[in-house]
Design a protein around this motif. Structure first.
Motif, mmCIF file in Angstrom:
data_model
loop_
_atom_site.group_PDB
_atom_site.id
_atom_site.type_symbol
_atom_site.label_atom_id
_atom_site.label_comp_id
_atom_site.label_asym_id
_atom_site.label_seq_id
_atom_site.Cartn_x
_atom_site.Cartn_y
_atom_site.Cartn_z
ATOM 1 N N ARG A 86 35.695 44.179 27.913
ATOM 2 C CA ARG A 86 35.640 43.503 29.205
ATOM 3 C C ARG A 86 35.018 44.433 30.238
ATOM 4 N NH1 ARG A 86 36.113 39.208 26.620
ATOM 5 N NH2 ARG A 86 38.152 38.558 25.974
ATOM 6 N N PHE A 87 34.042 43.927 30.958
ATOM 7 C CA PHE A 87 33.371 44.698 31.986
ATOM 8 C C PHE A 87 33.544 43.997 33.311
ATOM 9 C CE2 PHE A 87 30.963 45.700 28.098
ATOM 10 C CZ PHE A 87 31.137 47.086 28.082
ATOM 11 N N ASP A 88 33.581 44.784 34.385
ATOM 12 C CA ASP A 88 33.637 44.201 35.720
ATOM 13 C C ASP A 88 32.251 43.689 36.083
ATOM 14 O OD1 ASP A 88 36.311 44.830 36.000
ATOM 15 O OD2 ASP A 88 35.859 46.833 36.784
ATOM 16 N N ARG A 89 32.226 42.588 36.827
ATOM 17 C CA ARG A 89 30.941 42.025 37.264
ATOM 18 C C ARG A 89 30.371 42.897 38.374
ATOM 19 N NH1 ARG A 89 30.513 35.736 36.659
ATOM 20 N NH2 ARG A 89 31.751 35.520 34.782
ATOM 21 N N VAL A 90 29.067 43.091 38.327
ATOM 22 C CA VAL A 90 28.361 43.860 39.341
ATOM 23 C C VAL A 90 27.850 42.884 40.387
ATOM 24 C CG1 VAL A 90 26.423 45.392 39.793
ATOM 25 C CG2 VAL A 90 27.697 45.590 37.656
#
Length: 91
Positions: A86-90
């Protein structure tokens, strides 16, 4: 999805499905007992390509409809696939 991208994806799906359909129901010349001179015994005897191509077109259309729904309507996102990081949205 552009028209060119859709045609390209359908073409790839069609060929994959065709290669999956080709061995279904094929009997070799050796199994039929009619080996033609100059051919190997494992060559197919009456492969029935036209019905297989029609079935391939129907199945590939169904698969493409699913892919189209996923791509265009975002039915499945990367966040829906388990075990992906899971990655944070940029912004």
């Amino acid at each position: 999805m552009t028209i060119a991208f859709g045609v390209a994806i359908y073409f790839v799906i069609w060929w994959i499905v065709l290669f999956a359909m080709l061995p279904i129901g094929v009997r070799t010349q050796e199994e039929e007992g009619e080996v033609a001179p100059g051919t190997v015994a494992s060559a197919p005897h009456l492969p029935k390509l036209l019905p297989k191509m029609l079935a391939t077109t129907v199945i590939a259309s169904i698969v493409f409809a699913g892919v189209y729904a996923i791509v265009v309507h975002h039915a499945i996102t990367l966040d829906d696939i388990p075990f992906l990081p899971r990655f944070d949205r940029v912004q």
